[in-house]
Design an enzyme around this catalytic site. Structure first.
Site, PDB file in Angstrom:
ATOM      1  N   PRO A   9       0.791  -1.223   0.000  1.00  0.00           N
ATOM      2  CA  PRO A   9       0.000   0.000   0.000  1.00  0.00           C
ATOM      3  C   PRO A   9       0.831   1.286   0.000  1.00  0.00           C
ATOM      4  CG  PRO A   9      -0.151  -1.130   2.113  1.00  0.00           C
ATOM      5  CD  PRO A   9       0.509  -2.074   1.170  1.00  0.00           C
ATOM      6  N   ASN A  10       0.363   2.235  -0.754  1.00  0.00           N
ATOM      7  CA  ASN A  10       0.918   3.595  -0.837  1.00  0.00           C
ATOM      8  C   ASN A  10       2.239   3.687  -1.611  1.00  0.00           C
ATOM      9  OD1 ASN A  10      -1.198   4.874   0.730  1.00  0.00           O
ATOM     10  ND2 ASN A  10      -0.332   3.789   2.487  1.00  0.00           N
ATOM     11  N   ARG A  17       4.578  10.978  -2.048  1.00  0.00           N
ATOM     12  CA  ARG A  17       4.427  10.819  -0.593  1.00  0.00           C
ATOM     13  C   ARG A  17       5.763  11.094   0.133  1.00  0.00           C
ATOM     14  NH1 ARG A  17       4.709   4.420   1.202  1.00  0.00           N
ATOM     15  NH2 ARG A  17       4.115   5.286   3.208  1.00  0.00           N
ATOM     16  N   TYR A  22      11.113   8.967   1.533  1.00  0.00           N
ATOM     17  CA  TYR A  22      11.139   7.973   0.452  1.00  0.00           C
ATOM     18  C   TYR A  22      11.819   8.466  -0.827  1.00  0.00           C
ATOM     19  CZ  TYR A  22       7.861   5.682   3.591  1.00  0.00           C
ATOM     20  OH  TYR A  22       7.290   5.107   4.695  1.00  0.00           O
ATOM     21  N   ASN A  73       7.930  -5.546  -1.021  1.00  0.00           N
ATOM     22  CA  ASN A  73       7.851  -4.492  -0.014  1.00  0.00           C
ATOM     23  C   ASN A  73       6.380  -4.453   0.405  1.00  0.00           C
ATOM     24  OD1 ASN A  73       7.754  -2.242   1.568  1.00  0.00           O
ATOM     25  ND2 ASN A  73       8.897  -0.912   0.166  1.00  0.00           N
ATOM     26  N   ALA A  76       3.113  -0.870   4.805  1.00  0.00           N
ATOM     27  CA  ALA A  76       2.555  -0.849   6.169  1.00  0.00           C
ATOM     28  C   ALA A  76       2.106  -2.236   6.637  1.00  0.00           C
ATOM     29  CB  ALA A  76       1.394   0.137   6.232  1.00  0.00           C
ATOM     30  N   GLU A  97      12.885  -9.246   1.059  1.00  0.00           N
ATOM     31  CA  GLU A  97      12.037  -8.154   1.544  1.00  0.00           C
ATOM     32  C   GLU A  97      12.807  -6.841   1.398  1.00  0.00           C
ATOM     33  OE1 GLU A  97      10.243  -6.873   5.887  1.00  0.00           O
ATOM     34  OE2 GLU A  97      12.278  -7.560   5.639  1.00  0.00           O
ATOM     35  N   HIS A  99      12.751  -2.564   2.210  1.00  0.00           N
ATOM     36  CA  HIS A  99      12.156  -1.333   2.752  1.00  0.00           C
ATOM     37  C   HIS A  99      13.025  -0.167   2.328  1.00  0.00           C
ATOM     38  CE1 HIS A  99       9.093  -3.377   4.890  1.00  0.00           C
ATOM     39  NE2 HIS A  99       9.995  -4.237   5.318  1.00  0.00           N
ATOM     40  N   ARG A 106      12.858   4.362  12.904  1.00  0.00           N
ATOM     41  CA  ARG A 106      11.687   5.227  12.795  1.00  0.00           C
ATOM     42  C   ARG A 106      10.769   5.003  14.022  1.00  0.00           C
ATOM     43  NH1 ARG A 106       9.113   4.852   6.972  1.00  0.00           N
ATOM     44  NH2 ARG A 106       7.955   6.634   7.832  1.00  0.00           N
TER      45      ARG A 106
HETATM   46  C1  DQA Z   1       8.158   1.056   3.934  1.00  0.00           C
HETATM   47  C2  DQA Z   1       8.192   1.263   5.457  1.00  0.00           C
HETATM   48  C3  DQA Z   1       6.828   1.038   6.065  1.00  0.00           C
HETATM   49  O1  DQA Z   1       6.883   1.240   7.466  1.00  0.00           O
HETATM   50  C4  DQA Z   1       5.829   2.026   5.487  1.00  0.00           C
HETATM   51  O2  DQA Z   1       4.551   1.787   6.013  1.00  0.00           O
HETATM   52  C5  DQA Z   1       5.834   2.044   4.003  1.00  0.00           C
HETATM   53  C6  DQA Z   1       7.099   1.922   3.287  1.00  0.00           C
HETATM   54  C7  DQA Z   1       9.511   1.377   3.269  1.00  0.00           C
HETATM   55  O3  DQA Z   1       9.692   0.971   2.127  1.00  0.00           O
HETATM   56  O4  DQA Z   1      10.346   2.048   3.869  1.00  0.00           O
HETATM   57  O5  DQA Z   1       4.799   2.243   3.383  1.00  0.00           O
HETATM   58  O6  DQA Z   1       7.881  -0.308   3.671  1.00  0.00           O
END
Ligand code: DQA
Length: 160
Positions: A9-10, A17, A22, A73, A76, A97, A99, A106
């Site tokens: 998501p996102n 964002r 990011y 990835n 959240a 995985e 991030h 964080r």
């Molecule tokens: C994320 C880190 C997560 O905590 C966050 O909710 C994201 C992006 C990252 O790529 O740093 O949406 O996965």
């Protein structure tokens, strides 16, 4: 060899964002770079993004018998989703995985990670470059698996 890249998501909002966390790169640009690496290594690659947990579970399940490895990835959902974790464990494929941010430095809630324990490895905190590192890592995993298979076949032949 086929790799499936699953984005949670996102991540479709990358470039818009929270750029201070990011960065300015869009998801399409990250995927274009990954596609270049896949092409250079004669690897098939598929990209999938969803904001819905169940769709991500479905996509992980679809990888069974279809893909050789997963780069994910879970965004959240990393911190909450036992369903995605169980799907990764179920298909039992090499899974890296990613991030973008360093989730360990964080907020406290980002320190909980349901996904990492069922993944082969994690790439954390390198910004969008982490996806490139995940590709290189996945190539190494694939090479090692192929070499192990070839050695097994050779040993079986020798024992005939
Ligand atoms: C994320 C880190 C997560 O905590 C966050 O909710 C994201 C992006 C990252 O790529 O740093 O949406 O996965």
């Amino acid at each position: 060899m086929k790799i499936v890249v699953i984005q949670g998501p996102n991540l479709n909002m990358l470039g818009v964002r929270e750029q201070q966390i990011y960065g300015p790169m869009k998801l399409e640009q990250i995927h274009a770079q990954m596609k270049d690496v896949a092409d250079q290594n004669k690897m098939e690659i598929e990209f999938f993004q969803s904001n819905l947990e169940g769709e991500i579970v479905d996509k992980v399940q679809e990888c069974y018998g279809e893909a050789d490895g997963i780069i994910i990835n879970a965004a959240a959902y990393t911190h909450t989703s036992i369903a995605i974790r169980d799907a990764i464990a179920a298909v039992n494929l090499p899974t890296v995985e990613v991030h973008i941010s360093n989730i360990h430095r964080r907020e406290e809630f980002r320190k909980d990670n349901m996904i990492a324990p069922v993944c082969t490895s994690s790439v954390v905190g390198f910004g969008p470059f982490g996806y490139h590192l995940a590709m290189i890592g996945m190539l190494q995993i694939m090479n090692e698996l192929q070499a192990a298979k070839a050695a097994q076949t050779q040993a079986a032949e020798a024992n005939k």
